[in-house]
Write a protein that holds these residues in place. Structure first.
Motif, PDB file in Angstrom:
ATOM      1  N   ILE A 244      49.318  94.664  80.419  1.00 21.67           N
ATOM      2  CA  ILE A 244      48.182  94.241  79.603  1.00 21.67           C
ATOM      3  C   ILE A 244      47.908  92.743  79.669  1.00 21.67           C
ATOM      4  O   ILE A 244      46.751  92.310  79.638  1.00 21.67           O
ATOM      5  CB  ILE A 244      48.370  94.700  78.133  1.00 21.67           C
ATOM      6  N   VAL A 245      48.963  91.934  79.795  1.00 21.24           N
ATOM      7  CA  VAL A 245      48.751  90.476  79.815  1.00 21.24           C
ATOM      8  C   VAL A 245      48.061  90.015  81.092  1.00 21.24           C
ATOM      9  O   VAL A 245      47.553  88.895  81.155  1.00 21.24           O
ATOM     10  CB  VAL A 245      50.094  89.727  79.648  1.00 21.24           C
TER      11      VAL A 245
ATOM     12  N   HIS B 109      45.113  87.500  75.853  1.00 20.96           N
ATOM     13  CA  HIS B 109      45.194  87.250  74.411  1.00 20.96           C
ATOM     14  C   HIS B 109      45.539  88.499  73.616  1.00 20.96           C
ATOM     15  O   HIS B 109      45.530  88.484  72.381  1.00 20.96           O
ATOM     16  CB  HIS B 109      43.838  86.725  73.921  1.00 20.96           C
ATOM     17  N   PHE B 110      45.838  89.603  74.275  1.00 21.75           N
ATOM     18  CA  PHE B 110      45.949  90.913  73.633  1.00 21.75           C
ATOM     19  C   PHE B 110      46.929  90.903  72.456  1.00 21.75           C
ATOM     20  O   PHE B 110      46.573  91.280  71.335  1.00 21.75           O
ATOM     21  CB  PHE B 110      46.383  91.952  74.671  1.00 21.75           C
TER      22      PHE B 110
ATOM     23  N   ILE C  89      48.317  90.686  66.563  1.00 22.09           N
ATOM     24  CA  ILE C  89      49.199  90.237  65.485  1.00 22.09           C
ATOM     25  C   ILE C  89      48.418  89.438  64.451  1.00 22.09           C
ATOM     26  O   ILE C  89      48.644  89.554  63.235  1.00 22.09           O
ATOM     27  CB  ILE C  89      50.365  89.410  66.064  1.00 22.09           C
ATOM     28  N   ALA C  90      47.473  88.638  64.913  1.00 23.49           N
ATOM     29  CA  ALA C  90      46.651  87.847  63.986  1.00 23.49           C
ATOM     30  C   ALA C  90      45.846  88.740  63.046  1.00 23.49           C
ATOM     31  O   ALA C  90      45.619  88.397  61.878  1.00 23.49           O
ATOM     32  CB  ALA C  90      45.725  86.926  64.774  1.00 23.49           C
TER      33      ALA C  90
ATOM     34  N   ARG D 134      49.269  80.782  77.517  1.00 22.97           N
ATOM     35  CA  ARG D 134      49.236  80.369  76.107  1.00 22.97           C
ATOM     36  C   ARG D 134      49.376  81.536  75.141  1.00 22.97           C
ATOM     37  O   ARG D 134      49.495  81.336  73.932  1.00 22.97           O
ATOM     38  CB  ARG D 134      47.950  79.598  75.841  1.00 22.97           C
ATOM     39  N   GLY D 135      49.346  82.760  75.655  1.00 20.63           N
ATOM     40  CA  GLY D 135      49.507  83.918  74.787  1.00 20.63           C
ATOM     41  C   GLY D 135      50.951  84.368  74.729  1.00 20.63           C
ATOM     42  O   GLY D 135      51.870  83.712  75.233  1.00 20.63           O
ATOM     43  N   ILE D 136      51.178  85.520  74.110  1.00 20.53           N
ATOM     44  CA  ILE D 136      52.522  86.093  73.988  1.00 20.53           C
ATOM     45  C   ILE D 136      52.791  86.996  75.189  1.00 20.53           C
ATOM     46  O   ILE D 136      51.963  87.829  75.561  1.00 20.53           O
ATOM     47  CB  ILE D 136      52.641  86.912  72.687  1.00 20.53           C
ATOM     48  N   LEU D 137      53.959  86.816  75.798  1.00 20.38           N
ATOM     49  CA  LEU D 137      54.401  87.677  76.891  1.00 20.38           C
ATOM     50  C   LEU D 137      55.419  88.675  76.336  1.00 20.38           C
ATOM     51  O   LEU D 137      56.323  88.289  75.600  1.00 20.38           O
ATOM     52  CB  LEU D 137      55.034  86.851  78.014  1.00 20.38           C
TER      53      LEU D 137
END
Length: 440
Positions: A68-69, A74-75, A80-81, A102-105
């Motif tokens: 997905i990343v 930004h998925f 989570i936000a 810059r996103g979560i891996l």
């Protein structure tokens, strides 16, 4: 067919699975209701991949977590936000931020949270799924990154193989580029089998190899011989330089739709202990399950005879040979070793070859046929050139004859005569003899 419809479906599906887990985590639901995979059964590479591997629900979700990343950077951050609108951390979710991204891996901890929550037995089941013995790792589809000493194993990144990423996104897998990690170049040729002149015995052995490439899957799968026969095929080509070993390997690939890669041994062999094995491991891991033909040219440097152990260097050199035996026997495609002399190859290797093919210097009749094929039709041949006599008198390899033909054709173009006379032919042959240290 494009992967876009299936990728859109995958994004929605994974979002639903994660939302279900987050709802359970926040007390909005008692359990995650989705437990089956969902994809469009079209003819796209994405769908074909799923049909081929038939992943379980858990395996499918892990694949999508890692994928997905690459299509929605930004998925995870966005999701989570939405569940923590006032900010805050969710350590149970796992994941890391690294480098330029810059996103979560996602990490192994992410897979544990999404698929198992607080269920200890289920978490252990997912850990086994991410282990080195699972097919995802064995088939080089997905692996869990090794963590530093002292860090939890499951905090390692979910690493989807770069070729799998290409297949599931763009739908095509590009050929690997020559690099330190992949010290091999792809062999291509515009020549055909009728351009190659071989002795009948050699030609028959090459046909046997081509038959194996064509029918090995039928033999192993449909005829059930996998238990009795190892899946790979190992061949030794030996003979002087210029006798057609490399061209034969190229033509085998061309006419069986297999990529052929020539291994650059100068990049593989290392003076540092353990580095040669490491380089070879990366090479074979990359080639595994690809049906590539691996061509080790001038293989003596790597597959030469083992020596008596006199010092530590001999000990580790012999270990390299033993390691090579193991990897070559385990490779499920065609491996070709090329050497100038059969005697240079360790007997331990020779016993493991399915076929040993001799490429001798061509005889007079073969040289005559090569001369007929080597010269362009636009070149006018002088009447006093007797090709039978030329072939009988001058012992050249096929590569040597091509070099002479190339020289004569260029000279004929340069003086605009487009003609080959006996004097120019002999000059070309003399140049080739001088290169090889021979005298006419």
């Amino acid at each position: 067919m494009t992967n876009t419809p299936n990728l859109s479906t995958a994004v929605r599906y994974l979002r639903a699975v994660l939302e279900g887990r987050l709802q359970v985590y926040t007390g909005q639901a008692k359990e995650v209701e989705i437990n089956e995979i969902a994809y469009l059964k079209d003819e796209s590479p994405f769908a074909n991949f799923i049909v081929q591997h038939r992943p379980s629900f858990e395996e499918y979700v892990v694949l999508l977590l890692a994928l997905i990343v690459h299509i929605r950077p930004h998925f995870f951050t966005q999701l989570i936000a939405e569940f923590l609108p006032e900010g805050g951390d969710l350590p149970e979710f796992g994941g890391v931020r690294l480098g330029n991204h810059r996103g979560i891996l996602p990490t192994g901890e992410t897979a544990l949270f999404v698929l198992a929550g607080d269920d200890l037995e289920k978490r252990l089941e997912i850990q086994r799924l991410l282990g080195p013995e699972h097919w995802l790792s064995q088939k080089h589809v997905l692996r869990l990154e090794t963590t530093r000493e002292g860090e939890p194993t499951m905090s390692g990144l979910l690493m989807l193989d770069s070729e799998v990423v290409e297949l599931l996104t763009t739908g095509t897998v590009s050929a690997p580029r020559f690099s330190i990690e992949f010290p091999a170049e792809r062999l291509l040729t515009e020549m055909e089998w009728n351009d190659l002149v071989l002795l009948p015995g050699t030609q028959q052995q090459i046909q046997e190899i081509q038959n194996w490439i064509t029918y090995s899957d039928t033999l192993l799968q449909d005829w059930g011989m996998r238990k009795q026969i190892k899946p790979g095929f190992r061949a030794l080509f030996y003979g002087p330089p210029g006798t057609g070993k490399t061209l034969t390997a190229s033509l085998l690939g061309k006419h069986t739709d297999k990529d052929v890669f020539r291994i650059d041994l100068s990049r593989v062999v290392s003076k540092y202990i353990g580095e040669t094995e490491k380089n070879l491991a990366g090479l074979f891991d990359k080639a595994e399950n690809k049906n590539w033909i691996l061509f080790f040219d001038e293989a003596d440097a790597l597959f030469g005879k083992r020596t008596d152990i006199r010092d530590a260097h001999d000990k580790y050199a012999n270990q390299e040979v033993a390691y090579l035996l193991q990897r070559i026997e385990g490779y499920n495609g065609l491996v070709i070793l090329a050497s100038n002399q059969r005697a240079n190859i360790d007997e331990a290797f020779a016993r493991r070859f399915q076929t040993i093919v001799h490429f001798p210097v061509p005889g007079a009749e073969e040289r005559y046929r090569i001369w007929q094929k080597a010269l362009p039709a636009q070149l006018e041949i002088a009447a006093d050139i007797d090709w039978h006599q030329v072939a009988a008198r001058y012992e050249l390899t096929g590569a040597g004859i091509l070099n002479v033909a190339h020289y004569c054709a260029i000279e004929a173009l340069a003086d605009r005569s487009c003609r080959l006379d006996l004097h120019r032919l002999k000059s070309g042959i003399l140049r080739e003899y001088s290169k090889e240290g021979k005298v006419i």
